[in-house]
Each structure stands twice: as structure tokens, then as C-alpha cells.
Design an enzyme around this catalytic site. Structure first.
Site, short mmCIF file in Angstrom:
data_model
loop_
_atom_site.label_atom_id
_atom_site.label_comp_id
_atom_site.label_asym_id
_atom_site.label_seq_id
_atom_site.Cartn_x
_atom_site.Cartn_y
_atom_site.Cartn_z
N ILE A 1 55.66 -10.83 116.99
CA ILE A 1 55.90 -10.67 115.56
C ILE A 1 55.08 -11.71 114.81
CG2 ILE A 1 57.62 -10.61 113.73
CD1 ILE A 1 59.72 -10.16 115.92
N SER A 2 54.27 -11.28 113.87
CA SER A 2 53.48 -12.21 113.07
C SER A 2 54.40 -13.10 112.24
CB SER A 2 52.51 -11.45 112.16
OG SER A 2 51.60 -10.68 112.92
N ARG B 1 15.78 -16.16 116.65
CA ARG B 1 15.52 -16.54 118.04
C ARG B 1 14.10 -16.15 118.44
NH1 ARG B 1 15.03 -19.05 122.47
NH2 ARG B 1 16.20 -18.44 124.33
N PHE C 1 11.98 -6.84 119.84
CA PHE C 1 12.17 -6.14 121.10
C PHE C 1 12.93 -4.83 120.85
CE2 PHE C 1 12.36 -10.55 123.29
CZ PHE C 1 11.00 -10.71 123.07
N GLN C 2 12.45 -3.76 121.43
CA GLN C 2 13.04 -2.45 121.16
C GLN C 2 14.50 -2.35 121.62
OE1 GLN C 2 10.43 0.54 122.81
NE2 GLN C 2 8.99 0.40 121.11
N ALA D 1 23.69 -16.45 126.38
CA ALA D 1 24.57 -17.56 126.73
C ALA D 1 25.20 -18.20 125.49
CB ALA D 1 23.80 -18.62 127.52
N GLU E 1 49.91 -2.36 115.51
CA GLU E 1 50.20 -1.25 114.58
C GLU E 1 49.92 0.11 115.21
OE1 GLU E 1 51.83 -2.33 112.31
OE2 GLU E 1 51.16 -4.38 112.08
N GLY E 2 50.21 0.22 116.47
CA GLY E 2 49.93 1.46 117.20
C GLY E 2 48.62 1.32 117.95
N ARG F 1 51.76 18.91 116.59
CA ARG F 1 52.55 18.14 115.62
C ARG F 1 51.61 17.66 114.52
NH1 ARG F 1 57.37 15.05 115.63
NH2 ARG F 1 57.29 13.18 114.33
#
Length: 240
Positions: free
Chosen positions: A12-13, A123, A133-134, A195, A218-219, A236
Site C-alpha cells: 500500500i502506497s 558518445r 550506427f544503424q 556499461a 493497479e491491475g 464481458r
């Protein structure tokens, strides 16, 4: 004149900090969903105790705990609505919390995308940014598509909610899509950063831990698929 509540609820929060708790309890167990009622219970009530859950994979900024009720006596006035309306109240709350959860997953997916794009552009490898880079471009492209698709689904559910239109189906679709987008984006962001993605120097390690949350609360994602599947098959209808 009063009700006596017994039971335990975990995960429970803010459980350990609350002054009031909404407690759903069976007042007529034989009636199953129609026998559930909702109570507003003060945390200072005798028999009400709570304790924190300290060790979690992620979401460290959100306190989580457990509530234990042991012969917790509450006055009749603590009943919210009428007896037997608890399940209805609970489901109406889930329509809101599932939508906000979908929005949270969407935000996390976007954060992963932003972090991955920034890193890929900065980078340098083999004399150029890895954004050239593809394979990196393919990973980013999938993240963009899934994030934008989830965004439209979340916005659709939110608009329907604002209009007062039944939206349980659309909210389940949005939550499932946003949770999937968040988890895939977090996974791809880790791969793009390599990394560094595995370290705490960059935020994507935290995003990776937090993303799983959106497939559970929440489901679960399986519950959302169950709702969507039953609606599609006519078993349903979600928007009743």
C-alpha cells in the site's frame, strides 16, 4: 453501532504515513462482490497498525507499507456509501488510478528515450557519434514508435474520462501499452548506454527498475489483457 474489521493488506502506497485509510471488507462474504463494503478508517483506531516495506527493486521515492487490522472497531458512520457498494466504489477508483498509472508509464518511456538519444549523440566511437550506427537508429526508432503510440492511447482514455464517457476498455489498453513501452524503452536504453546504463551514474538504471512497477500495480498487464480480450470476444464488455 459499529463494525469489527480483521485482515491484512500489503503493498500500500504511504501506508505508514496515512491518517485515513479506505478499507474494503466483506460485510456479507456469501454475496461475494456484492457483499463487499467500504470503510473510512482512522490510522489511530485501536487495532490498526502499519509497517513499512523497506526492500524494493525500484520506486524508492514512493513509501510502501502494510496495514494490519486486528479487531479494529470502527463506528457505523465510517461506512462509505451503503453496505454492499464496496466493490463498485473500488472499481470506480481503479478507472482513475489505472489512467494515472498509464500516464506514469508513458512518462518513463519518454525519459528513457530522451536519455538514450542524448547519450547516443554525445558518445564517440570510431571517430563518430554512436547515433550514426544503424543498429542504434533502429533501437531509437522502435522506442519513438512505441512511446508515441502509447501517448495517443493514454490521451484518448483521458479525453473520454474528461467527457464522462465509459472508458474502462480504453484505459486498460492505454495502461497495457504504456507499461510495455516503458519496459521496452528501459531495456533498450540500458543496451544503448552499455556499461554506463548498468551503473548509477546515469538515470536509466533507475528507470529500468521502476519500469516493472507499471506492469504490476493497479491491475497487472495480464489483468489488462484479460479485460481487453474478454471485451473483444464479447464475453464481458468492459464499458458497461
Amino acid at each position: 453501532d459499529e463494525y469489527i474489521l480483521n485482515g491484512t493488506k500489503t503493498w500500500i502506497s504511504n501506508a505508514q504515513f496515512c491518517d485515513l485509510a479506505l478499507v474494503f471488507a466483506y460485510t456479507d462474504p456469501g454475496q461475494r462482490p456484492k457483499g463487499m463494503s467500504c470503510f473510512v478508517v482512522e490510522s489511530k483506531s485501536p487495532g490498526f497498525t502499519s509497517r513499512p516495506i523497506e526492500e524494493k527493486m525500484g520506486l524508492h521515492a514512493s513509501p510502501t507499507g502494510e496495514i494490519i487490522l486486528e479487531d479494529c472497531r470502527v463506528p457505523a458512520g465510517a461506512l462509505l456509501g451503503n453496505e454492499g457498494e464496496g466493490f463498485k466504489i473500488c472499481m470506480s477508483m481503479l478507472e482513475n488510478t489505472r489512467l494515472s498509472c498509464a500516464a506514469g508509464g508513458l512518462g518513463l518511456a519518454r525519459a528513457c528515450l530522451d536519455a538514450a538519444v542524448e547519450y547516443a549523440n554525445n558518445r564517440q566511437q570510431f571517430g563518430q557519434s554512436v547515433a550514426r550506427f544503424q543498429m542504434i537508429q533502429e533501437q531509437i526508432a522502435r522506442m519513438v514508435v512505441e512511446e508515441e503510440a502509447a501517448r495517443l492511447l493514454v490521451y484518448r482514455a483521458a479525453v473520454m474520462k474528461d467527457m464522462g464517457v465509459p472508458n474502462n476498455r480504453e484505459t486498460s489498453i492505454a495502461k497495457y501499452a504504456a507499461a510495455q513501452a516503458a519496459n521496452h524503452a528501459a531495456d533498450e536504453a540500458i543496451k544503448i548506454l552499455g556499461a554506463y546504463g548498468y551503473s548509477e551514474e546515469y538515470p536509466v538504471a533507475r528507470y529500468y527498475r521502476d519500469a516493472k512497477y507499471y506492469q504490476i500495480v493497479e491491475g497487472t498487464s495480464n489483468i489488462q489483457k484479460w479485460i481487453i480480450g474478454q471485451d473483444a470476444l464479447g464475453i464481458r464488455k468492459a464499458n458497461r
